[in-house]
Scaffold this active site. Structure first.
Site, PDB file in Angstrom:
ATOM      1  N   TYR A 179       0.830  -1.203   0.000  1.00 45.23           N
ATOM      2  CA  TYR A 179       0.000   0.000   0.000  1.00 45.23           C
ATOM      3  C   TYR A 179       0.870   1.260   0.000  1.00 45.23           C
ATOM      4  CZ  TYR A 179      -4.352   2.541   0.813  1.00 45.23           C
ATOM      5  OH  TYR A 179      -5.453   3.367   0.687  1.00 45.23           O
ATOM      6  N   HIS A 201       1.130   4.089  -3.077  1.00 45.37           N
ATOM      7  CA  HIS A 201       0.821   5.492  -2.840  1.00 45.37           C
ATOM      8  C   HIS A 201       2.048   6.399  -2.912  1.00 45.37           C
ATOM      9  CE1 HIS A 201      -2.976   3.677  -1.834  1.00 45.37           C
ATOM     10  NE2 HIS A 201      -3.498   4.879  -2.048  1.00 45.37           N
TER      11      HIS A 201
END
Length: 110
Positions: free
Chosen positions: A19, A23
């Site tokens: 994640y 990002h």
């Protein structure tokens, strides 16, 4: 008129590194769609070890439902969500139409 919005969701521990990696380099098409949807100052924070994501943005449009529907219909956004959503663990207390649980603003200082 600017609307400040906060949301939270869990993050599965086995997906934290993925994640963060995603990002750190959000696809340009996703960034364009966020901007086209009148979202500004979008920030996501992570609280470990609880693995809670807190998202904040300011909505500067006039029709939030329409802008969110346009974002949801965007093919690149759908691909991005297909990658990101399996990393997330929605809160049991979220609303029936929510993935990220919306938070109530109780204080703000400019």
């Amino acid at each position: 008129m600017t609307q400040r919005m906060g949301f939270c969701i869990g993050l599965k521990p086995e997906h934290i590194a993925e994640y963060k990696r995603l990002h750190a380099a959000v696809w340009p098409d996703i960034l364009r769609q966020i901007s086209a949807s009148h979202i500004r100052n979008y920030t996501i924070f992570l609280r470990e070890p609880e693995n809670i994501l807190f998202g904040y943005w300011e909505y500067e449009g006039e029709d939030f439902a329409s802008d969110m529907a346009a974002m949801a219909a965007d093919p690149m956004t759908q691909k991005w969500w297909d990658i990101c959503m399996p990393c997330q663990a929605p809160l049991a207390s979220r609303g029936p139409d929510e993935w990220w649980a919306r938070l109530e603003e109780v204080f703000h200082l400019d």
